[in-house]
Design a protein around this motif. Structure first.
Motif: not given
Length: 125
Positions: A103-125
């Motif tokens: 995932v390439n994102y600017t803003s991220l929200v993860i609620e409790s209970g979500a199952q996630i696996e992978g790479r999360f990347t946020r661009p540097k500002t």
């Protein structure tokens, strides 16, 4: 003797296609299964199964929805299942989400209970 003739006017340029601010919402129902790419200038809500790339302004994957492919949208909210790659400004994972993605994102929200696996990347500002 001498006359002045105006040259023919240049052909009109084809205007670039801008996003349609009046684009509607497309709902892909739970009994729908699509193999292929989907593109929309509006919002897309997925309650069925998609195997392909999806591009939209806003995207919602409902609790019974499943997408396998590359997603690109300004905002993406996942309540169901996602497997693939994501490029978005705002990424929200609800408690029922099951995500395996890069995932390439600017803003991220993860609620409790979500199952996630992978790479999360946020661009540097």
């Amino acid at each position: 003797m001498f006359s002045k003739t105006d040259p023919a006017p240049p052909p009109a340029a084809t205007p670039a296609r801008a996003p349609n601010p009046n684009a509607g919402k497309s709902v892909l129902a739970s009994d729908l299964r699509i193999s292929g790419d989907i593109t929309s200038t509006g919002s897309v809500e997925v309650f069925g199964e998609i195997d392909g790339n999806l591009t939209a302004r806003n995207l919602l994957i409902g609790t019974e929805g499943s997408v396998k492919g590359t997603l690109s949208a300004e905002t993406i909210e996942v309540k169901g299942t996602l497997d693939g790659r994501v490029s978005t400004q705002s990424f929200t994972l609800r408690g029922s989400a099951k995500v395996e993605a890069d995932v390439n994102y600017t803003s991220l929200v993860i609620e409790s209970g979500a199952q996630i696996e992978g790479r999360f990347t946020r661009p540097k500002t």
